[in-house]
Motif scaffolding. Structure first.
Motif, PDB file in Angstrom:
ATOM      1  N   CYS A  47       0.859  -1.183   0.000  1.00 32.93           N
ATOM      2  CA  CYS A  47       0.000   0.000   0.000  1.00 32.93           C
ATOM      3  C   CYS A  47       0.899   1.238   0.000  1.00 32.93           C
ATOM      4  N   LEU A  48       0.447   2.308  -0.634  1.00 34.35           N
ATOM      5  CA  LEU A  48       1.216   3.547  -0.704  1.00 34.35           C
ATOM      6  C   LEU A  48       0.441   4.701  -0.100  1.00 34.35           C
ATOM      7  N   THR A  49       1.168   5.607   0.515  1.00 34.76           N
ATOM      8  CA  THR A  49       0.628   6.898   0.919  1.00 34.76           C
ATOM      9  C   THR A  49       1.656   7.938   0.509  1.00 34.76           C
ATOM     10  N   THR A  50       1.255   8.867  -0.342  1.00 35.22           N
ATOM     11  CA  THR A  50       2.137   9.961  -0.734  1.00 35.22           C
ATOM     12  C   THR A  50       1.522  11.254  -0.236  1.00 35.22           C
ATOM     13  N   ASN A  51       2.246  11.956   0.636  1.00 39.56           N
ATOM     14  CA  ASN A  51       1.823  13.262   1.153  1.00 39.56           C
ATOM     15  C   ASN A  51       2.606  14.334   0.413  1.00 39.56           C
ATOM     16  N   VAL A  52       1.897  15.366  -0.058  1.00 41.10           N
ATOM     17  CA  VAL A  52       2.525  16.436  -0.831  1.00 41.10           C
ATOM     18  C   VAL A  52       2.440  17.726  -0.027  1.00 41.10           C
ATOM     19  N   TYR A  53       3.586  18.403   0.084  1.00 39.32           N
ATOM     20  CA  TYR A  53       3.691  19.629   0.868  1.00 39.32           C
ATOM     21  C   TYR A  53       4.255  20.753   0.014  1.00 39.32           C
ATOM     22  N   LEU A  54       3.820  21.962   0.314  1.00 36.54           N
ATOM     23  CA  LEU A  54       4.440  23.169  -0.220  1.00 36.54           C
ATOM     24  C   LEU A  54       5.111  23.801   0.978  1.00 36.54           C
ATOM     25  N   MET A  57       3.475  23.263   4.523  1.00 38.91           N
ATOM     26  CA  MET A  57       2.024  23.200   4.456  1.00 38.91           C
ATOM     27  C   MET A  57       1.592  21.988   3.626  1.00 38.91           C
ATOM     28  N   TRP A  58       0.748  21.142   4.231  1.00 39.20           N
ATOM     29  CA  TRP A  58       0.237  19.963   3.541  1.00 39.20           C
ATOM     30  C   TRP A  58      -0.776  20.390   2.489  1.00 39.20           C
ATOM     31  N   LEU A  59      -0.601  19.907   1.248  1.00 43.18           N
ATOM     32  CA  LEU A  59      -1.516  20.235   0.160  1.00 43.18           C
ATOM     33  C   LEU A  59      -2.523  19.118  -0.111  1.00 43.18           C
ATOM     34  N   TYR A  60      -2.032  17.901  -0.244  1.00 42.76           N
ATOM     35  CA  TYR A  60      -2.919  16.766  -0.476  1.00 42.76           C
ATOM     36  C   TYR A  60      -2.160  15.460  -0.273  1.00 42.76           C
ATOM     37  N   SER A  61      -2.931  14.365  -0.246  1.00 45.99           N
ATOM     38  CA  SER A  61      -2.356  13.021  -0.123  1.00 45.99           C
ATOM     39  C   SER A  61      -2.971  12.126  -1.168  1.00 45.99           C
ATOM     40  N   ARG A  62      -2.207  11.171  -1.617  1.00 48.39           N
ATOM     41  CA  ARG A  62      -2.704  10.153  -2.543  1.00 48.39           C
ATOM     42  C   ARG A  62      -2.470   8.800  -1.907  1.00 48.39           C
ATOM     43  N   LEU A  63      -3.541   8.047  -1.702  1.00 49.97           N
ATOM     44  CA  LEU A  63      -3.477   6.712  -1.121  1.00 49.97           C
ATOM     45  C   LEU A  63      -3.889   5.722  -2.193  1.00 49.97           C
ATOM     46  N   ARG A  64      -3.164   4.591  -2.284  1.00 48.84           N
ATOM     47  CA  ARG A  64      -3.504   3.605  -3.303  1.00 48.84           C
ATOM     48  C   ARG A  64      -2.769   2.297  -3.071  1.00 48.84           C
ATOM     49  N   CYS A  65      -3.101   1.315  -3.887  1.00 50.81           N
ATOM     50  CA  CYS A  65      -2.382   0.049  -3.917  1.00 50.81           C
ATOM     51  C   CYS A  65      -1.235   0.190  -4.905  1.00 50.81           C
ATOM     52  N   GLY A  66      -0.099  -0.375  -4.559  1.00 53.46           N
ATOM     53  CA  GLY A  66       0.996  -0.414  -5.508  1.00 53.46           C
ATOM     54  C   GLY A  66       0.685  -1.413  -6.611  1.00 53.46           C
ATOM     55  N   THR A  67       1.282  -1.221  -7.757  1.00 54.10           N
ATOM     56  CA  THR A  67       1.101  -2.137  -8.885  1.00 54.10           C
ATOM     57  C   THR A  67       2.468  -2.505  -9.433  1.00 54.10           C
ATOM     58  N   GLU A  68       2.498  -3.425 -10.379  1.00 53.71           N
ATOM     59  CA  GLU A  68       3.775  -3.769 -11.013  1.00 53.71           C
ATOM     60  C   GLU A  68       4.329  -2.568 -11.768  1.00 53.71           C
ATOM     61  N   GLU A  69       3.436  -1.793 -12.388  1.00 57.57           N
ATOM     62  CA  GLU A  69       3.861  -0.619 -13.151  1.00 57.57           C
ATOM     63  C   GLU A  69       4.320   0.518 -12.234  1.00 57.57           C
ATOM     64  N   GLU A  70       3.669   0.645 -11.073  1.00 52.12           N
ATOM     65  CA  GLU A  70       4.003   1.694 -10.104  1.00 52.12           C
ATOM     66  C   GLU A  70       4.145   1.080  -8.709  1.00 52.12           C
ATOM     67  N   PRO A  71       5.264   0.397  -8.453  1.00 47.39           N
ATOM     68  CA  PRO A  71       5.445  -0.195  -7.123  1.00 47.39           C
ATOM     69  C   PRO A  71       5.755   0.884  -6.085  1.00 47.39           C
ATOM     70  N   CYS A  72       5.588   0.535  -4.831  1.00 51.49           N
ATOM     71  CA  CYS A  72       5.854   1.488  -3.761  1.00 51.49           C
ATOM     72  C   CYS A  72       7.356   1.637  -3.552  1.00 51.49           C
ATOM     73  N   VAL A  73       7.815   2.859  -3.556  1.00 47.77           N
ATOM     74  CA  VAL A  73       9.210   3.193  -3.270  1.00 47.77           C
ATOM     75  C   VAL A  73       9.185   4.296  -2.219  1.00 47.77           C
ATOM     76  N   THR A  74       9.698   3.987  -1.027  1.00 54.63           N
ATOM     77  CA  THR A  74       9.705   4.975   0.052  1.00 54.63           C
ATOM     78  C   THR A  74      10.580   6.156  -0.345  1.00 54.63           C
ATOM     79  N   ALA A  75      10.056   7.358  -0.135  1.00 60.15           N
ATOM     80  CA  ALA A  75      10.806   8.580  -0.448  1.00 60.15           C
ATOM     81  C   ALA A  75      10.487   9.621   0.612  1.00 60.15           C
ATOM     82  N   VAL A  76      11.517  10.274   1.119  1.00 62.71           N
ATOM     83  CA  VAL A  76      11.337  11.327   2.112  1.00 62.71           C
ATOM     84  C   VAL A  76      11.911  12.608   1.538  1.00 62.71           C
ATOM     85  N   ASN A  77      11.076  13.655   1.538  1.00 65.83           N
ATOM     86  CA  ASN A  77      11.463  14.977   1.040  1.00 65.83           C
ATOM     87  C   ASN A  77      11.991  14.954  -0.389  1.00 65.83           C
TER      88      ASN A  77
END
Length: 125
Positions: A47-54, A57-77
């Protein structure tokens, strides 16, 4: 036969469903999740959670299942220098682990929000 042993044997014979579901939505301030649904996680995915900040300030989040085409890759800042946005992506693999509530980095003080609201009312009055 011991009831516990019978239960364990039944689980082995009939199989235990290990379906893991993730939350899926685009979450925005004030409104919350848009188009919320649940997705079934495929084997080997997360499962993925991507939080987007400006800035902070938090702007939005995208929650979803990872797929083969878009697997989850942890990223900070992870930064988009063109727009000045920061992306934080977390991965998890337990049932409903990508909560619909994003962590706010720095909540805006209520007094500041009230002042901006009052200024907006004054300008449009």
């Amino acid at each position: 036969m011991n009831p516990l042993m019978l239960l364990a044997l039944s689980a082995l014979v009939f199989g235990v469903s290990a379906d893991i579901r993730c939350n899926s939505c685009d979450k925005v301030p004030v409104i919350g999740c848009l188009h919320w649904k649940s997705c079934l996680l495929k084997s080997g995915q997360q499962c993925l959670t991507t939080n987007v900040y400006l800035g902070k300030m938090w702007l939005y989040s995208r929650l979803r299942c990872g797929t083969e085409e878009e697997p989850c890759v942890t990223a900070v800042n992870k930064t988009d220098r063109t727009l000045g946005l920061n992306y934080n992506t977390t991965c998890c693999n337990s049932d409903s682990c990508n909560s619909a509530a994003p962590p706010l980095r720095q909540p805006l003080p209520l007094a500041w929000l009230a002042a901006v609201g009052a200024l907006g009312l004054w300008l449009f009055h």
